[in-house]
Motif scaffolding. Sequence first.
Motif, mmCIF file in Angstrom:
data_model
loop_
_atom_site.group_PDB
_atom_site.id
_atom_site.type_symbol
_atom_site.label_atom_id
_atom_site.label_comp_id
_atom_site.label_asym_id
_atom_site.label_seq_id
_atom_site.Cartn_x
_atom_site.Cartn_y
_atom_site.Cartn_z
ATOM 1 N N THR A 1 13.254 15.319 -24.484
ATOM 2 C CA THR A 1 11.149 14.858 -24.185
ATOM 3 C C THR A 1 11.275 13.558 -23.670
ATOM 4 O O THR A 1 11.730 12.753 -24.626
ATOM 5 N N PRO A 2 10.709 13.625 -22.394
ATOM 6 C CA PRO A 2 10.856 11.935 -21.914
ATOM 7 C C PRO A 2 9.706 11.084 -23.122
ATOM 8 O O PRO A 2 8.534 11.238 -23.298
ATOM 9 N N PRO A 3 10.202 9.832 -22.716
ATOM 10 C CA PRO A 3 9.096 9.269 -23.391
ATOM 11 C C PRO A 3 7.993 9.291 -22.523
ATOM 12 O O PRO A 3 7.199 9.286 -21.653
ATOM 13 N N GLN A 4 6.686 8.408 -23.244
ATOM 14 C CA GLN A 4 5.475 7.772 -22.494
ATOM 15 C C GLN A 4 5.507 7.020 -21.693
ATOM 16 O O GLN A 4 6.309 5.492 -21.741
ATOM 17 N N TRP A 5 5.029 7.270 -20.367
ATOM 18 C CA TRP A 5 4.978 6.245 -19.268
ATOM 19 C C TRP A 5 3.452 5.719 -19.321
ATOM 20 O O TRP A 5 2.497 5.843 -18.968
ATOM 21 N N GLU A 6 3.600 4.354 -19.716
ATOM 22 C CA GLU A 6 2.500 3.012 -19.885
ATOM 23 C C GLU A 6 1.505 1.840 -18.716
ATOM 24 O O GLU A 6 1.273 1.478 -18.628
ATOM 25 N N HIS A 7 2.559 2.660 -17.054
ATOM 26 C CA HIS A 7 2.740 1.276 -15.880
ATOM 27 C C HIS A 7 2.657 1.833 -15.426
ATOM 28 O O HIS A 7 2.940 1.713 -14.189
ATOM 29 N N GLY A 8 1.436 3.108 -14.803
ATOM 30 C CA GLY A 8 1.329 3.980 -14.678
ATOM 31 C C GLY A 8 0.979 3.590 -13.390
ATOM 32 O O GLY A 8 0.810 4.162 -11.438
ATOM 33 N N ALA A 9 -0.222 2.402 -13.583
ATOM 34 C CA ALA A 9 -1.385 1.909 -12.437
ATOM 35 C C ALA A 9 -0.390 1.144 -11.445
ATOM 36 O O ALA A 9 -0.909 0.792 -10.109
ATOM 37 N N VAL A 10 1.046 0.291 -11.755
ATOM 38 C CA VAL A 10 1.550 -0.569 -10.794
ATOM 39 C C VAL A 10 3.264 -0.070 -10.524
ATOM 40 O O VAL A 10 3.557 -0.096 -9.462
ATOM 41 N N LEU A 11 3.130 1.119 -10.596
ATOM 42 C CA LEU A 11 4.624 1.752 -10.517
ATOM 43 C C LEU A 11 4.530 3.295 -11.196
ATOM 44 O O LEU A 11 3.912 3.470 -11.879
ATOM 45 N N PRO A 12 5.240 4.166 -10.440
ATOM 46 C CA PRO A 12 5.348 5.497 -10.579
ATOM 47 C C PRO A 12 5.832 5.557 -11.938
ATOM 48 O O PRO A 12 7.092 5.026 -12.370
ATOM 49 N N HIS B 1 5.993 2.187 0.265
ATOM 50 C CA HIS B 1 4.988 1.390 0.537
ATOM 51 C C HIS B 1 4.715 0.056 0.110
ATOM 52 O O HIS B 1 4.558 0.603 -1.320
ATOM 53 N N VAL B 2 4.403 -1.058 0.512
ATOM 54 C CA VAL B 2 5.155 -1.909 -0.133
ATOM 55 C C VAL B 2 3.428 -2.820 0.594
ATOM 56 O O VAL B 2 3.238 -2.739 1.620
ATOM 57 N N ILE B 3 2.954 -3.950 -0.370
ATOM 58 C CA ILE B 3 2.073 -5.025 -0.275
ATOM 59 C C ILE B 3 2.891 -6.716 -0.407
ATOM 60 O O ILE B 3 3.371 -6.425 -1.200
ATOM 61 N N GLY B 4 3.393 -7.055 0.733
ATOM 62 C CA GLY B 4 3.989 -8.536 0.340
ATOM 63 C C GLY B 4 5.225 -8.643 1.794
ATOM 64 O O GLY B 4 5.528 -7.507 2.757
ATOM 65 N N ASP B 5 5.782 -10.221 1.615
ATOM 66 C CA ASP B 5 6.576 -10.156 2.426
ATOM 67 C C ASP B 5 8.316 -9.129 2.027
ATOM 68 O O ASP B 5 8.571 -9.973 1.153
ATOM 69 N N TRP B 6 8.474 -7.810 2.199
ATOM 70 C CA TRP B 6 9.248 -7.153 1.626
ATOM 71 C C TRP B 6 10.614 -8.315 2.283
ATOM 72 O O TRP B 6 11.623 -7.533 1.676
ATOM 73 N N HIS B 7 10.713 -9.060 3.830
ATOM 74 C CA HIS B 7 11.966 -9.340 4.236
ATOM 75 C C HIS B 7 12.746 -10.079 2.701
ATOM 76 O O HIS B 7 13.677 -10.346 3.048
ATOM 77 N N ARG B 8 12.154 -10.676 2.319
ATOM 78 C CA ARG B 8 12.309 -11.662 1.390
ATOM 79 C C ARG B 8 13.165 -10.864 0.106
ATOM 80 O O ARG B 8 14.119 -10.913 -1.140
ATOM 81 N N VAL B 9 13.157 -9.412 -0.029
ATOM 82 C CA VAL B 9 13.378 -8.656 -0.795
ATOM 83 C C VAL B 9 14.668 -8.045 -0.869
ATOM 84 O O VAL B 9 15.478 -7.135 -1.558
ATOM 85 N N ASP C 1 9.147 -6.556 -9.433
ATOM 86 C CA ASP C 1 10.491 -7.395 -9.891
ATOM 87 C C ASP C 1 9.474 -8.921 -9.818
ATOM 88 O O ASP C 1 10.550 -10.188 -9.432
ATOM 89 N N GLU C 2 9.836 -8.843 -7.910
ATOM 90 C CA GLU C 2 9.873 -9.411 -6.418
ATOM 91 C C GLU C 2 8.971 -9.704 -6.720
ATOM 92 O O GLU C 2 8.419 -11.287 -5.334
ATOM 93 N N GLY C 3 7.398 -9.420 -6.964
ATOM 94 C CA GLY C 3 5.920 -10.129 -7.051
ATOM 95 C C GLY C 3 5.449 -9.016 -5.646
ATOM 96 O O GLY C 3 4.837 -9.169 -5.554
ATOM 97 N N LEU C 4 6.738 -8.293 -5.336
ATOM 98 C CA LEU C 4 5.588 -7.372 -3.711
ATOM 99 C C LEU C 4 4.466 -6.068 -4.710
ATOM 100 O O LEU C 4 4.719 -6.093 -5.759
ATOM 101 N N THR C 5 3.986 -6.027 -4.331
ATOM 102 C CA THR C 5 2.667 -4.640 -4.543
ATOM 103 C C THR C 5 3.065 -3.462 -4.706
ATOM 104 O O THR C 5 3.157 -3.305 -3.124
ATOM 105 N N VAL C 6 3.439 -2.525 -4.969
ATOM 106 C CA VAL C 6 3.881 -1.315 -4.957
ATOM 107 C C VAL C 6 2.478 -0.407 -4.565
ATOM 108 O O VAL C 6 2.507 -0.007 -6.144
#
Length: 532
Positions: free
Chosen positions: A338-349, A487-495, A472-477
Amino acid sequence: MSDFDAIDALLAAVGPQAELPPPDVRRELRERARLSKAQVARTLGVSPSTVGGWENGRDPADEIRTKYAYLLDGLAAKFTSEPEQEAEPEEAAEPEEPIGPDGSPPSPVSGEYEAGDDVESLTAPEPCVLCGSPARHRVAGFAQHLDPADCRPATAATTDADTGTQPTGTGTQPTAPSSDLRAPKSPTPRPRPSRGPAKRAFQEHSGPGDLIGRTVRAALAEHQGDVDASLAALLKRAIPDAMRLLDETRKGARYDIVAHPWIPDILRKQTSKGADRIWEARPKWTRHELPPGRHEVTALDINGAYLSALKTHLPLGQLEHTTGFAHDRRRAGVHLITPPQWEHGAVLPNPIGNRDEPGPLWVTEPTLRLLLRLSGPKHALCAPPEIHESYTSGATENLLEKFRVALKDARDTAIAEDDEVTLEYVKAMYSKFVSTMGESNYNRELYRPDWMHIIRSQAFANLWMKALKAHDEGLTVVRAMGTDELHVIGDWHRVFPEGRGVTEVKTKDTYTAGSEETGHTGDTEDMAGEDE
């Protein structure tokens, strides 16, 4: 009369199939004769994994069965006719007690070896087939360390007399073992035929990795340099060639692959065109709200997703049923949770993907381990999943490691040399290897639907962890799809490093999304490419 003559001829050709001894006797006869699976396979025109399947309960048919029965009957007759060996005299020299590199007795055979493994102690150390350092044991005819912790790169200070090797320009050459294991240790090693480089075989030009190069060169020569015709021929043979490469990279391995084990019903298709009950947690997620404003979104392409996923915890043998919440990290398989509830769907899948129906579901080892990792103190993103029952077996993460590295090295070389023929051939080998190990008519040598689901789920879990790293590195997923699209927003080259290697990413597309007023993704669905 001619019709009846034809029927009589047909009836005469149909007779009882040759009798075969039980599987354990088949293996015992082969090992007693000191024959490898590869030797038997070459003689009968099959692969070593097929011989392994016969020794684990699968039976050959037709002409191959007759030949195999003839071989086994001959071995049985040979051993029954041999006179009993005379007992050794009491004054015969006892074999030296093997000692470790530090002078201490070696560790006992670890639980990683199966009861049927042929483990021998060596009177003189020989180069380990995995790392090249001196080893005091031989497993199934190959010198190697029993404890993985003992494997280490060979050093230049190691002398020829210590290792029983011959010096070369780039490394050491392991030598064939002496046939007399009871002979006292000689101060000067006798000349022995070389077995090949002490480095991992798949990294050498003469090893399994070069099978790919030789096959490509042969195809180009056969089709007189016609790239399209050569590539078409290579793609047709990608599956048997992948199995051949697997067999080569498994030589000297610690574990026997059980190619056709018993499979529980949950891993069988419910209908002929349907699917089984395993949930692979495939990501298909798009962020609904973006920060206010218009944003440039980069669609990143994850290289060699399935190739990287070959490094995953795979069950070695037949799956066994257990119940209860406990998770044994030494085992792998499929689990009803039984998987746990996921409360971060606004920022992560959601780590288990898009699922419409609540309640328990069957997931694979990578999905369960991902959920347990995210529920731990380092991330604390969810509660731990509740495990109801499992089908698992003893497991290792390195079962396909040599196979994976051989393909990776060939891929890297093809990219460096701008060799698109080899690149597409390698891609077909690992992708078709994964897709046909389940219920497929194209690969009869390996039937492991559990492995297929586990490898696919590992690819999905790898993509999810890249999304977490970006967050975690500050990009917007913005989006995560399938195995290779992030797909991301931000300077992905530093990640993420940019490139075509399996540890790198490349740009698939760039587009603008969002709006000045609400930050809604708006045209993301229209402008982003679909998952491949």
